[in-house]
Structures are given as C-alpha cells and as structure tokens.
Scaffold this motif. Structure first.
Motif, short mmCIF file in Angstrom:
data_model
loop_
_atom_site.label_atom_id
_atom_site.label_comp_id
_atom_site.label_asym_id
_atom_site.label_seq_id
_atom_site.Cartn_x
_atom_site.Cartn_y
_atom_site.Cartn_z
N LEU A 1 16.80 -7.97 3.98
CA LEU A 1 16.14 -9.04 3.24
C LEU A 1 14.85 -8.49 2.66
CD1 LEU A 1 16.36 -11.89 5.92
CD2 LEU A 1 17.98 -11.41 4.11
N ARG A 2 14.51 -8.96 1.47
CA ARG A 2 13.24 -8.57 0.85
C ARG A 2 12.27 -9.73 0.98
NH1 ARG A 2 12.20 -4.79 -4.27
NH2 ARG A 2 10.00 -4.47 -3.80
N TYR A 3 11.05 -9.41 1.41
CA TYR A 3 10.01 -10.42 1.61
C TYR A 3 9.80 -11.25 0.34
CZ TYR A 3 5.29 -12.32 2.03
OH TYR A 3 4.20 -13.15 2.04
N ARG B 1 0.82 -1.22 0.00
CA ARG B 1 0.00 0.00 0.00
C ARG B 1 0.86 1.27 0.00
NH1 ARG B 1 -3.25 -3.45 3.64
NH2 ARG B 1 -1.86 -2.74 5.26
N GLY B 2 1.93 1.25 -0.79
CA GLY B 2 2.77 2.43 -0.96
C GLY B 2 3.75 2.72 0.17
N ARG B 3 3.85 1.80 1.16
CA ARG B 3 4.76 2.00 2.30
C ARG B 3 5.67 0.79 2.46
NH1 ARG B 3 1.42 3.41 7.68
NH2 ARG B 3 3.41 4.15 8.41
N TRP B 4 6.84 1.04 3.03
CA TRP B 4 7.73 -0.05 3.40
C TRP B 4 7.41 -0.49 4.83
CZ3 TRP B 4 10.47 -2.87 0.24
CH2 TRP B 4 10.87 -2.32 -0.99
N TRP B 5 7.40 -1.81 5.05
CA TRP B 5 7.13 -2.41 6.35
C TRP B 5 8.29 -3.34 6.69
CZ3 TRP B 5 2.49 -1.27 8.90
CH2 TRP B 5 1.57 -0.54 8.15
N LEU B 6 8.54 -3.52 7.98
CA LEU B 6 9.56 -4.49 8.40
C LEU B 6 8.96 -5.46 9.39
CD1 LEU B 6 11.50 -4.41 11.28
CD2 LEU B 6 11.49 -2.06 10.59
N ALA B 7 9.51 -6.68 9.38
CA ALA B 7 9.06 -7.73 10.29
C ALA B 7 9.83 -7.61 11.59
CB ALA B 7 9.30 -9.10 9.67
N ALA B 8 9.12 -7.40 12.70
CA ALA B 8 9.73 -7.27 14.02
C ALA B 8 9.16 -8.34 14.94
CB ALA B 8 9.46 -5.88 14.60
N ILE B 9 9.89 -8.60 16.01
CA ILE B 9 9.43 -9.59 16.99
C ILE B 9 9.40 -8.97 18.38
CG2 ILE B 9 10.34 -11.54 15.67
CD1 ILE B 9 12.60 -11.66 17.89
N ARG B 10 8.55 -9.54 19.23
CA ARG B 10 8.60 -9.25 20.66
C ARG B 10 9.15 -10.50 21.31
NH1 ARG B 10 5.17 -9.95 25.17
NH2 ARG B 10 3.42 -10.50 23.83
N GLY C 1 12.73 -14.67 3.10
CA GLY C 1 13.24 -13.46 2.47
C GLY C 1 14.42 -13.74 1.57
N THR C 2 14.67 -12.80 0.68
CA THR C 2 15.81 -12.87 -0.23
C THR C 2 16.84 -11.84 0.22
OG1 THR C 2 14.32 -13.48 -2.03
CG2 THR C 2 16.49 -12.65 -2.66
N LEU C 3 18.09 -12.27 0.30
CA LEU C 3 19.17 -11.40 0.74
C LEU C 3 19.37 -10.25 -0.24
CD1 LEU C 3 21.55 -10.97 2.73
CD2 LEU C 3 22.93 -12.31 1.14
N VAL C 4 19.49 -9.02 0.29
CA VAL C 4 19.75 -7.84 -0.53
C VAL C 4 21.16 -7.34 -0.30
CG1 VAL C 4 19.03 -5.47 -1.09
CG2 VAL C 4 17.30 -7.20 -0.52
N VAL C 5 21.48 -6.97 0.96
CA VAL C 5 22.78 -6.38 1.25
C VAL C 5 23.03 -6.44 2.76
CG1 VAL C 5 21.89 -4.01 1.53
CG2 VAL C 5 24.24 -4.34 0.76
#
Length: 165
Positions: free
Chosen positions: A113-115, A37-46, A84-88
């Motif tokens: 990593l890219r989803y 939806r036009g935004r970047w999101w990241l996967a986080a954990i608690r 995910g796929t490794l980016v850098v």
C-alpha cells in the motif's frame, strides 16, 4: 480461497475446520510505504503484550464477504491510523501455530500500500488492546527489524517493488 461450507464447518471470521479437524484461518495485511527525505519508510506495529523492539506488519482476519486487499487496507488503518492506496499483492505467508491446544493452519496474504493520509499512531478507540505502538521504520532495514521470518521476506519483496514506484 475456500468457501465456508454448512456441512459441519465452524465459521469464525475467515476460519474453517477441515475434514482432518485442523482449523484453517485466512488473514490479510499490508506493507504501507511512504517516501520521505529520499528514503522509503514502512508503517510497523508493536503488538500489545510484546516486548519493546518486537515489530510486525499490520494484519487481521478476513471478514466474511471481504476480499484480502480490502482487509489489508482496513487493518492498516485500524492498527496504524494511516490510509493507504492498494498497489500490488506481495505474496502469502503460511504457517501452523497452536491456540488453546488446537493446531491452526494460517495463510496471511500481504499487499503493498502507498501512504495516502493520516498520522501514525492515531488509532481508533479500542485498538490499544491490540496495538501497543505504531512507528515508521526504514524500509531497507525492515528485513532485519521485523520479528517474524515470513514478514521479513514480505518486506524484501516490498523493498524491490518500491523501487518501481
């Protein structure tokens, strides 16, 4: 990264005891991002045992024979349920902590990593011992939402790197 030596070093995963007696520990983690939806999101954990709102990046010890990037991909999958796929490589976070009265010098290498696939929070059996929950967070908010200073700096780097994806 130093190689384990047989001359008196205890090895537990990628952990080494230096001549000075301080334990050195090597881990890797991932900043898995997704554009939605036009935004970047990241996967986080608690992490399990931490209060609500304590967000961290998935990470874990580098296994013997494993490269940091491989560890990052594995840990993200285990702790978030996502592939995910490794980016850098984004950088390293270094700090000292105390575990059972022993000082530990820790280096955590983080990778972007890219989803690729998966549903966040669908964790392999047993991971509930380490991870209380996994959630998508807006990448632009991560530098203020993540609980640890080094990880907030890594999130800033991920935000800059994502602009070129």
């Amino acid at each position: 990264m130093p190689e384990p030596r047989a001359s008196g070093n205890r090895i537990r995963g990628m952990q080494f005891v230096t001549k000075s007696g301080m334990l050195r520990e090597f881990s890797a983690g991932g900043v898995l991002v997704r554009r939605l939806r036009g935004r970047w999101w990241l996967a986080a954990i608690r992490p399990n045992g931490k209060p609500a709102g304590t967000w961290a990046l998935p990470k874990g010890l580098i296994d013997p024979g494993e490269r940091g990037a491989e560890t990052a991909v594995r840990e993200v999958a285990e702790e978030t349920g996502l592939a995910g796929t490794l980016v850098v490589k984004l950088g390293d976070v270094r700090y000292v902590y105390t575990r059972r009265g022993e000082r530990v010098f820790k280096v955590v290498s983080f990778f972007l990593l890219r989803y690729r696939s998966g549903r966040i929070g669908e964790l392999p059996p047993g991971m509930e011992l380490e991870v209380a929950e996994a959630r998508w967070l807006p990448l632009e908010d991560a530098p203020t939402l993540l609980a640890y200073g080094g990880e907030r700096e890594i999130a800033e780097k991920a935000l800059a790197a994502a602009a070129s994806l």
